[in-house]
Write an enzyme that holds these catalytic residues in place. Structure first.
Site, PDB file in Angstrom:
ATOM      1  N   CYS A 266      34.846  48.348  27.690  1.00  0.00           N
ATOM      2  CA  CYS A 266      36.235  48.052  28.111  1.00  0.00           C
ATOM      3  C   CYS A 266      36.944  47.106  27.148  1.00  0.00           C
ATOM      4  O   CYS A 266      38.171  47.013  27.165  1.00  0.00           O
ATOM      5  CB  CYS A 266      36.247  47.443  29.502  1.00  0.00           C
ATOM      6  SG  CYS A 266      35.534  48.492  30.754  1.00  0.00           S
TER       7      CYS A 266
ATOM      8  N   HIS B 184      42.663  42.830  30.775  1.00  0.00           N
ATOM      9  CA  HIS B 184      42.039  44.124  31.059  1.00  0.00           C
ATOM     10  C   HIS B 184      42.302  44.467  32.526  1.00  0.00           C
ATOM     11  O   HIS B 184      42.144  43.619  33.415  1.00  0.00           O
ATOM     12  CB  HIS B 184      40.535  44.034  30.787  1.00  0.00           C
ATOM     13  CG  HIS B 184      39.791  45.244  31.243  1.00  0.00           C
ATOM     14  ND1 HIS B 184      40.218  46.516  30.948  1.00  0.00           N
ATOM     15  CD2 HIS B 184      38.658  45.385  31.984  1.00  0.00           C
ATOM     16  CE1 HIS B 184      39.383  47.385  31.489  1.00  0.00           C
ATOM     17  NE2 HIS B 184      38.430  46.728  32.117  1.00  0.00           N
TER      18      HIS B 184
ATOM     19  N   ASN C  42      40.951  51.455  36.686  1.00  0.00           N
ATOM     20  CA  ASN C  42      40.370  50.896  35.458  1.00  0.00           C
ATOM     21  C   ASN C  42      40.136  52.037  34.463  1.00  0.00           C
ATOM     22  O   ASN C  42      39.277  52.890  34.695  1.00  0.00           O
ATOM     23  CB  ASN C  42      39.059  50.190  35.812  1.00  0.00           C
ATOM     24  CG  ASN C  42      38.386  49.559  34.613  1.00  0.00           C
ATOM     25  OD1 ASN C  42      38.786  49.796  33.468  1.00  0.00           O
ATOM     26  ND2 ASN C  42      37.363  48.768  34.864  1.00  0.00           N
TER      27      ASN C  42
HETATM   28  N1  ACO Z   1      34.478  51.776  50.448  1.00  0.00           N
HETATM   29  C1  ACO Z   1      34.003  51.149  51.533  1.00  0.00           C
HETATM   30  N2  ACO Z   1      32.985  50.295  51.476  1.00  0.00           N
HETATM   31  C2  ACO Z   1      32.407  50.087  50.286  1.00  0.00           C
HETATM   32  C3  ACO Z   1      32.854  50.714  49.105  1.00  0.00           C
HETATM   33  C4  ACO Z   1      33.928  51.599  49.220  1.00  0.00           C
HETATM   34  N3  ACO Z   1      34.436  52.254  48.179  1.00  0.00           N
HETATM   35  N4  ACO Z   1      32.105  50.305  48.084  1.00  0.00           N
HETATM   36  C5  ACO Z   1      31.217  49.426  48.565  1.00  0.00           C
HETATM   37  N5  ACO Z   1      31.386  49.314  49.914  1.00  0.00           N
HETATM   38  C6  ACO Z   1      30.634  48.491  50.859  1.00  0.00           C
HETATM   39  C7  ACO Z   1      29.252  48.169  50.370  1.00  0.00           C
HETATM   40  O1  ACO Z   1      28.361  49.216  50.662  1.00  0.00           O
HETATM   41  C8  ACO Z   1      28.940  46.929  51.138  1.00  0.00           C
HETATM   42  O2  ACO Z   1      28.565  47.295  52.453  1.00  0.00           O
HETATM   43  P1  ACO Z   1      27.398  46.478  53.239  1.00  0.00           P
HETATM   44  O3  ACO Z   1      27.918  45.085  53.377  1.00  0.00           O
HETATM   45  O4  ACO Z   1      27.277  47.229  54.532  1.00  0.00           O
HETATM   46  O5  ACO Z   1      26.199  46.573  52.362  1.00  0.00           O
HETATM   47  C9  ACO Z   1      30.292  46.222  51.256  1.00  0.00           C
HETATM   48  O6  ACO Z   1      31.283  47.226  50.988  1.00  0.00           O
HETATM   49  C10 ACO Z   1      30.466  45.109  50.247  1.00  0.00           C
HETATM   50  O7  ACO Z   1      30.040  45.602  48.980  1.00  0.00           O
HETATM   51  P2  ACO Z   1      30.209  44.756  47.675  1.00  0.00           P
HETATM   52  O8  ACO Z   1      29.777  45.561  46.494  1.00  0.00           O
HETATM   53  O9  ACO Z   1      29.540  43.442  47.883  1.00  0.00           O
HETATM   54  O10 ACO Z   1      31.802  44.584  47.681  1.00  0.00           O
HETATM   55  P3  ACO Z   1      32.700  43.644  46.833  1.00  0.00           P
HETATM   56  O11 ACO Z   1      33.598  42.875  47.706  1.00  0.00           O
HETATM   57  O12 ACO Z   1      31.911  42.895  45.790  1.00  0.00           O
HETATM   58  O13 ACO Z   1      33.612  44.701  46.054  1.00  0.00           O
HETATM   59  C11 ACO Z   1      33.766  45.731  43.907  1.00  0.00           C
HETATM   60  C12 ACO Z   1      33.014  45.672  45.239  1.00  0.00           C
HETATM   61  C13 ACO Z   1      35.194  46.164  44.175  1.00  0.00           C
HETATM   62  C14 ACO Z   1      33.082  46.742  43.001  1.00  0.00           C
HETATM   63  C15 ACO Z   1      33.725  44.340  43.261  1.00  0.00           C
HETATM   64  O14 ACO Z   1      32.415  43.844  43.206  1.00  0.00           O
HETATM   65  C16 ACO Z   1      34.313  44.333  41.885  1.00  0.00           C
HETATM   66  O15 ACO Z   1      35.486  44.538  41.711  1.00  0.00           O
HETATM   67  N6  ACO Z   1      33.508  44.024  40.857  1.00  0.00           N
HETATM   68  C17 ACO Z   1      33.970  44.054  39.508  1.00  0.00           C
HETATM   69  C18 ACO Z   1      33.568  45.331  38.957  1.00  0.00           C
HETATM   70  C19 ACO Z   1      34.539  45.873  37.959  1.00  0.00           C
HETATM   71  O16 ACO Z   1      35.707  45.582  37.898  1.00  0.00           O
HETATM   72  N7  ACO Z   1      33.979  46.723  37.177  1.00  0.00           N
HETATM   73  C20 ACO Z   1      34.750  47.443  36.272  1.00  0.00           C
HETATM   74  C21 ACO Z   1      33.977  47.718  35.087  1.00  0.00           C
HETATM   75  S1  ACO Z   1      33.813  46.304  34.175  1.00  0.00           S
HETATM   76  C22 ACO Z   1      35.213  46.067  33.530  1.00  0.00           C
HETATM   77  O17 ACO Z   1      36.028  46.920  33.379  1.00  0.00           O
HETATM   78  C23 ACO Z   1      35.467  44.709  33.213  1.00  0.00           C
END
Ligand code: ACO
Length: 331
Positions: free
Chosen positions: A116, A256, A285
């Site tokens: 990215c 980003h 993204n």
């Molecule tokens: N819909 C509904 N529920 C979901 C989804 C979804 N799409 N995805 C995950 N969940 C659930 C999980 O299963 C989990 O359930 P549980 O508590 O029963 O186990 C719950 O939601 C919480 O999951 P987390 O992964 O802890 O959720 P979080 O609040 O951390 O959000 C996310 C997840 C959005 C991916 C976040 O961690 C994030 O934004 N991370 C950054 C990742 C990123 O931006 N990556 C891009 C690539 S890197 C880059 O470009 C820089």
């Protein structure tokens, strides 16, 4: 060879495929909701390339717009760099395919892999080649067809990404300071937090590899989130210091476009919420294309004005990260 100090962006362009995939569409594919996606990521929709479109096709469309914006002919290009983690093929480079499609027969071409962070890294590489006098005019593209290696059964990742491309034409000269010094970093010890492990020489294509789903992007979201906020915030501060620019002098911050909560956290830490540019709601993204697309959009919607100082920051797989500052010189 004469040393040329100023390198400016003289044109930008971007392109997204026609097909729009909304959060409501995703509700029919995986167990998720529009409310969950929007509140966790800020995303409402993303664009998805058609099966016959490869990454170079997206990059080519963005490049054509950038060349018109710059008012130059493709034959004037000396260099094309495509930043991508979804190349058309392992080789030849996606940049070579773009070169052929736009008719830039005088350019040498290569791809740059920094996930990215790729567009900012490529911008820096092109800028330095121009600044030292090696080339005069360069085309830098960030282009991705993320949809090809997303696991559409994994709700934790498939909601986050979209396809698209952005491009910038760089040339020696211009008013003001142009593209200034970048700050860039990497930490390969954290590679397994965000990667696509299969398909390369480590885990070559095999039935077994595919059965295990190793061809898909894997991510430990919470870890990525934490590092992304810290690294992008720190690198903006370092880039401002390096270029002797204060945070108050920056008219627009373009991060980003990974996730609105990451962007908001950076904005809060730097106290720049009133000047931070986002379009993640519309495109999700798009990896290395995201910064390039946001820069083009900010230039075209009137956000960027001639003489404005702009700070950009990126974070991606590797991990890789960076920031730079530029003086916008187009009217
Ligand atoms: N819909 C509904 N529920 C979901 C989804 C979804 N799409 N995805 C995950 N969940 C659930 C999980 O299963 C989990 O359930 P549980 O508590 O029963 O186990 C719950 O939601 C919480 O999951 P987390 O992964 O802890 O959720 P979080 O609040 O951390 O959000 C996310 C997840 C959005 C991916 C976040 O961690 C994030 O934004 N991370 C950054 C990742 C990123 O931006 N990556 C891009 C690539 S890197 C880059 O470009 C820089």
């Amino acid at each position: 060879m004469q040393s040329i100090r100023t390198v400016s962006i003289i044109g930008t362009g971007s392109y997204v495929p026609e097909k729009v995939l909304t959060n409501h569409d995703l509700e029919k594919i995986v167990d998720t909701t529009d409310e969950w996606i929007h509140s966790r990521t800020g995303m409402r929709e993303r664009h998805i390339a058609s099966p016959d479109q490869a990454t170079s096709d997206l990059g080519t469309e963005a490049a054509k717009v950038a060349l018109i914006d710059a008012g130059i002919d493709a034959e004037e290009l000396d260099l094309i760099i495509v930043a991508t983690l979804s190349p058309d093929m392992f080789f030849p480079s996606t940049a070579c395919f773009v070169q052929d499609k736009i008719g830039a027969k005088n350019a040498f071409c290569y791809d740059l892999g920094a996930a990215c962070s790729g567009f900012l890294f490529a911008l820096d590489a092109a800028k330095n080649q121009i600044a030292c006098g090696a080339v005069k005019t360069a085309l830098v593209i960030g282009a991705e067809k993320m949809s090809t290696f997303i696991d559409w059964k994994d709700r934790g990742t498939c909601i986050l990404f979209g396809d698209g491309a952005g491009a910038a034409v760089l040339q020696a000269g211009g008013e003001g300071r142009g593209i200034m010094q970048s700050v860039m970093g990497s930490d390969g010890s954290l590679a397994d937090l965000l990667w696509t492990p299969g398909g390369g020489s480590r885990n070559p294509i095999s039935h077994e590899m595919i059965d295990q789903g190793m061809q898909y992007l894997k991510m430990k979201g919470r870890d990525v989130f934490k590092y992304a906020v810290n690294r992008m915030t720190e690198s903006v501060i370092q880039a401002l210091e390096k270029n002797e620019v204060s945070v108050d002098e920056i008219k627009c911050f373009i991060p980003h476009q990974a996730n609105i909560r990451i962007i908001d956290a950076i904005a809060k830490r730097l106290n720049i919420a009133d000047r931070i540019y986002t379009n993640v709601e519309k495109y999700a993204n798009t990896s290395s294309a995201a910064l390039a697309m946001a820069l083009d959009e900010a230039a075209k919607d009137g956000t960027l004005k001639k003489g404005d100082l702009v700070a950009m920051t990126v974070f991606g797989g590797g991990f890789t990260w960076g920031a730079n500052v530029l003086e916008w010189s187009k009217s």
